[in-house]
Design an enzyme around this catalytic site. Sequence first.
Site, PDB file in Angstrom:
ATOM      1  CD  GLU A  56      -1.266   0.094   3.356  1.00 51.47           C
ATOM      2  OE1 GLU A  56      -1.479   1.775   3.951  1.00 51.47           O
ATOM      3  OE2 GLU A  56      -1.466  -0.061   4.897  1.00 51.47           O
ATOM      4  CE  LYS A 122      -5.781   7.098   5.737  1.00 51.17           C
ATOM      5  NZ  LYS A 122      -5.832   7.211   7.537  1.00 51.17           N
ATOM      6  CG  ASP A 180     -15.065   4.574  13.027  1.00 50.93           C
ATOM      7  OD1 ASP A 180     -15.239   3.809  11.876  1.00 50.93           O
ATOM      8  OD2 ASP A 180     -14.415   5.294  13.009  1.00 50.93           O
ATOM      9  CB  SER A 182     -11.847  -0.654   9.207  1.00 53.02           C
ATOM     10  OG  SER A 182     -11.177  -0.641   8.067  1.00 53.02           O
ATOM     11  CG  ASP A 184      -8.547  -1.664   6.347  1.00 53.91           C
ATOM     12  OD1 ASP A 184      -8.836  -1.112   5.170  1.00 53.91           O
ATOM     13  OD2 ASP A 184      -8.079  -1.481   7.000  1.00 53.91           O
ATOM     14  CE  LYS A 201      -2.040   1.498  13.307  1.00 50.20           C
ATOM     15  NZ  LYS A 201      -2.008   1.079  12.099  1.00 50.20           N
TER      16      LYS A 201
END
Length: 815
Positions: A56, A122, A180, A182, A184, A201
């Site tokens: 990435e 982004k 919220d 992600s 991903d 994380k």
Amino acid sequence: MAGILWIRRACRSPTLQHPRLYTTAKRPLPPNSPIFRVSEEVRQALIEHRPVIALESTIYTHGFPHPANLALATRLEALVRANGGVPATIGILDGVATVGLTPPELSRLITTAHATPSALLKCSRRDLAFATALTSPTGARFNGGTTVSATMILAHMAGIRVFATGGLGGVHRDVATTLDISADLTELGRTPIAVISSGCKAFLDIAKTLEYLETQGVAVATFADGRDVSAAESASIDFPAFWSRDSGVKSPMLLRDESEAARVIHAHGLLGLQSGLHFANPIPERYSIPRAEMEAAVKQALEQAALAGATGARSTPFVLARVGELTGGASGRVNRVLVEGNVVRGTRVAVELGRIEGEGDRPDRLESRLVGPAASHFTSTGVSLGASASQTPAPATHQATAPAPPPTSPADQSPTIFVAGSLNVDLSCDYTPRPNAPAHTPEPHTSNPATIAQTLGGVAHNVARAAHLLGAPVRLCSAVGADPAGHAALAALAASGMSVAGVTTLATGRTSQYVAVNDTHKALVLAMADVTLLEQPTPALTSAFETSWLPDLRAANPSHVVLDANWPPAALARWLAAAHEADAPPHITFEPVSNAKSTSLFHLPPHIHTLATFPHPTVHLATPNSSELAALAAAARATGAFDRADWWAVLDALGIPSTGARAALASITSPALVDAGVPQQSLQLLPFIPAILTKLGARGVLLTQLLPAGDPRLTSPCDAPYILCRCRNGTEAGLGVGGVYMRLFPAVEKVPAADVVSVNGVGDTFAGAIVAGLAKRGSGARVEELVDVAQRAAVMTLRSAESVCPRLGALRGLL
């Protein structure tokens, strides 16, 4: 370097088609559309089924600060290459989603992030269409770093199977109020690619993240990383929490090593599953921050974020910054360790995947290994044989070149070709004047604007690389210094699939470097070469000869040896002597390199080796350009080689009339070449070098060849126009001289100046193709049958930014 070739006949691949539908308009997205591009290196690697690793770019554009991000980008790509893979860094550049950013492109993207961060996007899945379709308020196309989800999409479109990154997004702890989650995670649920990271994380809700991935059908596992995976021990192995090896949440599945991960990916593909896979790679134990310590810092950071009103997109960067402060910078220091470990692990998984799938290769299965929506654009039947990547493919009625088989690993075959000489780090400086500049040539004695590219080069490397890509087993024998350039050269060589067994690292001396300055037409203006590593006799170099190169040469007993003139006369003589010691001496090709260095052939120390003449010559073939040919002839004359009795005996047997052969030479070649003395110089050198291919730029290639007595070409009607003379003095039985075959091959296409990318390595590619063809065809090979395909190979390099075009494998069927 060797001469420039200009080509006249067009050779293009058929239009690329793909049966799968990607866009709602039911049209495939080509690999070089206005909004999607796959680099030449990545395309060729996919064609050859070499392991490609997606990387990435937000880690550089929105993660690490400048200039640490630029250093990290270089480091990660070097790690991929050093572990046998091809890096494909993905990002948005000038509105084009690019898979495989080149170093200059990546540098420009990172520099943009540093200079004008507000101008850089982004990009997640939702942003890709905006970033590639729209322009900024100033009218400029967008640049952007791609997140995990966007990188997955673009990598899959290109047919890449493995993606390595730092950490995975997840479900936030306050999901009940913020929703919220992600992107991903949802991307992993619908894009079949294997993502390797260090888990989530620690400020995320890891238990809910794994639950969400299960709902999405994502296969999740954790590498044991040295831990026992017996039933009792495996039950206690956690899914990692990025900075910590443990999270308090057990991993759904465990993987012992990269081989197990590759087998899972392979099975996943065979089953046709369209969801992704996530393999968590825990941080090495010595860098792991204790879970309790991290949890305390995370809780405090989250509380401070709430008080500061840092929600939504602002939440993550705020929490990361506070965690860094609360851990005394420890969390930031291990970020680089994490991503480097993941990239190494991911590359090894991809290498294992290639090995597993390679074991089952059959002709009907080769295409199945490219699985992205644009995959068929990268099959070997779709490789252009001379058109640059940006050109429109030719109509489908053109004959396609036979598919190129995957290159054989150097360990699989004994080398039939030894190439000895320089391995350089090349810098190509292309003059790029400002608009309305009065000249196309750089101005001396001052600084000039230029585009500078760095590649792996060196005459011997280029010749060996070309032969390797064309399917010939090659051993490159050279040396590098124990410096950063040497380490980078070895990594790049290994990444290209070539053996590094013949490359010696010398403790003293600098790795050879070559700098070419070109004008606006890419024509060479000035070149500077520092190859003192090979030119200066040192104990280390002597040791390399005695303990490595010469024993390997004797053991392999290759059919062909190529020597470049970067060796000083004494070293060149040692190579020649060693080659001729073999029971079946190899065919020896001499690449003159330059005017000055070409003369080394006529300065050999006689106590080591004396240059012999036909019918048992020391050198069998040379590939000079016209100026190098003149230098060779001048050196032979100056050293008294043309006064030797054995030279005169061969020349006298050719039967050239005392009145000369100007008319015959002009008829076979051209009056202009005769006026320049090119065919005459070739004839003079034939006793020492019985086959000479002189590269003549736009005028093509002149082959001058001494035929042995009884050669069928001497009596063949088809070859009659090229027979300059026959032996007339009755010495056929003694000397074995039959006659001279001379033929001017016109260049097969004239390449427009706008299509020329780089002249570096063009002549070396030509020589490599000739030798590869001779080696593959065996004892009955004829040089004249290989000239056209060698010219085709050369023009591909002319249109390539690399010293040897990586797409040469498409020409294998023509050899």
